[in-house]
Scaffold this motif. Structure first.
Motif, PDB file in Angstrom:
ATOM      1  N   GLY A  52      63.658  56.992  51.403  1.00 14.19           N
ATOM      2  CA  GLY A  52      62.807  57.332  52.542  1.00 14.19           C
ATOM      3  C   GLY A  52      61.369  57.586  52.155  1.00 14.19           C
ATOM      4  N   GLU A  53      60.965  57.145  50.960  1.00 18.55           N
ATOM      5  CA  GLU A  53      59.579  57.285  50.499  1.00 18.55           C
ATOM      6  C   GLU A  53      58.847  55.953  50.662  1.00 18.55           C
ATOM      7  N   MET A  54      57.578  56.027  51.013  1.00 16.09           N
ATOM      8  CA  MET A  54      56.806  54.798  51.180  1.00 16.09           C
ATOM      9  C   MET A  54      56.664  54.050  49.854  1.00 16.09           C
ATOM     10  N   PHE A  55      56.882  52.745  49.887  1.00 11.30           N
ATOM     11  CA  PHE A  55      56.617  51.902  48.732  1.00 11.30           C
ATOM     12  C   PHE A  55      55.107  51.858  48.489  1.00 11.30           C
ATOM     13  N   GLY A  56      54.357  52.072  49.549  1.00  8.46           N
ATOM     14  CA  GLY A  56      52.898  52.035  49.477  1.00  8.46           C
ATOM     15  C   GLY A  56      52.379  50.788  50.159  1.00  8.46           C
ATOM     16  N   GLU A  57      51.681  50.975  51.275  1.00  5.30           N
ATOM     17  CA  GLU A  57      51.167  49.824  52.018  1.00  5.30           C
ATOM     18  C   GLU A  57      50.339  48.907  51.116  1.00  5.30           C
TER      19      GLU A  57
ATOM     20  N   THR B 200      64.652  49.658  45.336  1.00  3.23           N
ATOM     21  CA  THR B 200      63.262  49.545  45.772  1.00  3.23           C
ATOM     22  C   THR B 200      62.380  50.559  45.049  1.00  3.23           C
ATOM     23  N   SER B 201      62.873  51.765  44.850  1.00  2.00           N
ATOM     24  CA  SER B 201      62.100  52.793  44.140  1.00  2.00           C
ATOM     25  C   SER B 201      61.875  52.405  42.689  1.00  2.00           C
ATOM     26  N   GLU B 202      62.856  51.769  42.072  1.00  2.00           N
ATOM     27  CA  GLU B 202      62.718  51.341  40.675  1.00  2.00           C
ATOM     28  C   GLU B 202      61.672  50.239  40.543  1.00  2.00           C
ATOM     29  N   LEU B 203      61.639  49.335  41.516  1.00  2.00           N
ATOM     30  CA  LEU B 203      60.636  48.277  41.495  1.00  2.00           C
ATOM     31  C   LEU B 203      59.233  48.881  41.600  1.00  2.00           C
ATOM     32  N   ARG B 204      59.073  49.834  42.497  1.00  2.00           N
ATOM     33  CA  ARG B 204      57.742  50.455  42.659  1.00  2.00           C
ATOM     34  C   ARG B 204      57.281  51.108  41.365  1.00  2.00           C
ATOM     35  N   ALA B 205      58.199  51.670  40.612  1.00  2.00           N
ATOM     36  CA  ALA B 205      57.843  52.372  39.376  1.00  2.00           C
ATOM     37  C   ALA B 205      57.342  51.430  38.287  1.00  2.00           C
ATOM     38  N   THR B 206      57.546  50.126  38.461  1.00  2.00           N
ATOM     39  CA  THR B 206      57.087  49.166  37.456  1.00  2.00           C
ATOM     40  C   THR B 206      55.603  48.842  37.591  1.00  2.00           C
ATOM     41  N   TYR B 207      54.952  49.292  38.662  1.00  2.00           N
ATOM     42  CA  TYR B 207      53.548  48.938  38.912  1.00  2.00           C
ATOM     43  C   TYR B 207      52.612  50.092  38.561  1.00  2.00           C
ATOM     44  N   PRO B 208      51.357  49.774  38.212  1.00  2.00           N
ATOM     45  CA  PRO B 208      50.377  50.829  37.929  1.00  2.00           C
ATOM     46  C   PRO B 208      50.250  51.761  39.127  1.00  2.00           C
ATOM     47  N   SER B 209      50.092  53.044  38.869  1.00  2.00           N
ATOM     48  CA  SER B 209      50.012  54.013  39.957  1.00  2.00           C
ATOM     49  C   SER B 209      48.567  54.382  40.257  1.00  2.00           C
ATOM     50  N   TYR B 210      48.145  53.975  41.432  1.00  2.00           N
ATOM     51  CA  TYR B 210      46.859  54.420  41.974  1.00  2.00           C
ATOM     52  C   TYR B 210      47.140  55.098  43.312  1.00  2.00           C
ATOM     53  N   PHE B 211      46.265  55.994  43.687  1.00  2.00           N
ATOM     54  CA  PHE B 211      46.449  56.725  44.933  1.00  2.00           C
ATOM     55  C   PHE B 211      45.202  56.570  45.783  1.00  2.00           C
ATOM     56  N   MET B 212      45.414  56.313  47.061  1.00  2.00           N
ATOM     57  CA  MET B 212      44.303  56.004  47.938  1.00  2.00           C
ATOM     58  C   MET B 212      44.195  57.026  49.064  1.00  2.00           C
TER      59      MET B 212
END
Length: 462
Positions: A263-268, A366-378
């Motif tokens: 239930g967490e956003m993958f990030g638009e 889906t959460s594991e896939l998101r963790a493979t990308y660089p983390s930036y916050f907007m």
């Protein structure tokens, strides 16, 4: 209330006074100008325009006004009825039409509607064409057809299915892997046409869709912009249904966001990053996004050996730079995927198919896939404009204050610091100044945005 005339089309609120809002007279005025412009592009006997709409309450009224105005100009209309922006874009070349109009105000609330205008390629008009149409609209020189040369309206409601066919025929869409993954997906269609198109696509891909707000009645159950704060119902449904992910689109289905199984956003912003990762892994090449989009796309592109470029905000600007740089995928950080293999337009259906192909092939949550990308916050904030605010003066002052930093001024002012950035620009679609920031933590992004807003208010004395 407001009427905005820009590169993004003619957008306004329904009702009110002529010239101040999107009234029936304004709809006819701008549809007439588009029709005249279109007829000036080609010297031929018959002209055809594809018209579709999202499910807004005002949609049927505005569509009837627009279509019959075109009929009055002797232009034949292919009426797609309830449709999506990318579906109309796909339909224009398939129909060998001269142009297209989509009646939608995208992510704006229900009181808004708009005319989005397309050329014969099914792509948004450039600034020169848009300016010409506005010029025609303000003139009195619009000549309508006589009774023997009126256009005709032909209904064709097969195009969502035809659009899905085109998506499924793309070589990189791995239908077998998606079907084998046996995904369960909750879909928030915000009670617009995404509630028709996305479940149909998922079913064709062998995915089990759980529908949430998929009745296309135009009564948006929450703010229709697909941001985290508007999607608490989707988050609850994903967890309750033990779904693999959630999908949400905006009312005209050109923006796409995902939610993970928790239930967490993958990030638009990461919709494009993930789809680009998949495409670049199969077909190396270049990417483009607008300058308000995450740096993560640049990082992923470089990891695949490609080059990344940033355009001014606006789909037409992204498309222009994609063509110039031979980009094989691009788009906007607001969840807009442009995959030229199908067409040069933001397309949530293509995005869903590419993302699910990636998820199925990686065999990850889906959460594991998101963790493979660089983390930036907007941080995405805005300042409401009033007639007293001089935006150009504000931007000029901010440019001077930060002249010692890495600046880009092709669209407002973007200030690139070593590990963060801020982009200030006047919106094309709302009477606001947008303030976008990105950093390595949410707190840092929010702090930067708040500091810049305080500076702007100081400069503007507000």
């Amino acid at each position: 209330m407001t009427l905005i005339k820009s590169i993004s089309g003619i957008r306004g609120t329904i009702g009110g006074n002529v010239g101040d809002n999107l009234t029936p007279i304004d709809a006819v005025k701008f549809a007439s100008a588009y029709g005249v412009w279109l007829k000036e592009q080609r010297n031929k006997d018959n002209y055809r325009v594809v018209v579709g709409r999202d499910a807004r309450i005002s949609g049927e009224m505005i569509q009837n006004l627009v279509m019959n105005t075109l009929v009055g100009l002797g232009i034949h209309v292919i009426d797609l009825g309830l449709s999506t922006t990318p579906t109309v874009e796909v339909a224009v070349p398939m129909e060998h039409a001269d142009g297209g109009i989509i009646l939608t105000a995208s992510h704006n609330p229900k009181q808004w509607n708009a005319l989005k205008l397309l050329n014969a390629k099914g792509e948004f008009l450039d600034a020169a064409a848009g300016a010409k149409i506005l010029e025609i609209a303000e003139s009195e020189a619009i000549e309508f057809s006589d009774v023997d040369t009126l256009g005709k309206i032909t209904k064709n409601q097969a195009y969502i299915d035809l659009h899905i066919d085109e998506v499924l025929n793309l070589p990189l869409v791995n239908k077998k892997a998606i079907e084998d993954a046996n995904f369960k997906v909750v879909v928030d269609g915000v009670n617009s046409t995404g509630g028709i198109a996305i479940p149909l696509l998922l079913e064709r891909l062998g995915v089990h869709p759980v529908k949430l707000y998929c009745e296309p009645n135009g009564h948006f159950p929450h703010n229709p912009e697909p941001l985290k704060e508007h999607l608490t119902d989707l988050a609850e449904a994903v967890v309750k249904e033990h779904a693999d992910l959630g999908i949400v689109v905006d009312p005209d289905v050109d923006r796409l966001a995902f939610m993970d199984e928790q239930g967490e956003m993958f990030g638009e912003e990461y919709t494009l990053v993930a789809c680009a990762d998949y495409v670049l892994g199969k077909t190396p090449g270049n990417t483009v996004s607008n300058m308000s989009s995450t740096r993560a796309l640049s990082d992923v592109t470089k990891s695949h050996g490609g080059s990344y470029e940033a355009s001014a905000v606006g789909e037409v600007n992204v498309v222009e730079l994609m063509k110039k740089n031979n980009a094989i995928i691009g788009g906007e950080g607001n969840g807009g995927i442009i995959y030229p293999e199908l067409h040069y337009g933001r397309d949530a259906l293509v995005g869903v198919a590419l993302f699910l192909s990636l998820l199925a092939e990686r065999k990850m949550k889906t959460s594991e896939l998101r963790a493979t990308y660089p983390s930036y916050f907007m941080s995405k904030k805005k300042i409401q404009l009033t007639p007293q605010i001089n935006v150009d003066e504000i931007l000029s002052t901010m440019e001077s204050r930060y002249s010692h930093e890495n600046l880009t001024t092709i669209d407002g002012v973007k200030i690139d610091f070593a590990e963060k950035w801020v982009h200030l620009r006047k919106s094309n679609t709302e009477p606001i100044i947008r303030i976008y920031t990105e950093a390595k933590s949410q707190q840092e992004a929010d702090t930067l945005a708040d500091a810049i807003i305080a500076e702007i208010k100081e400069v503007a004395n507000i």
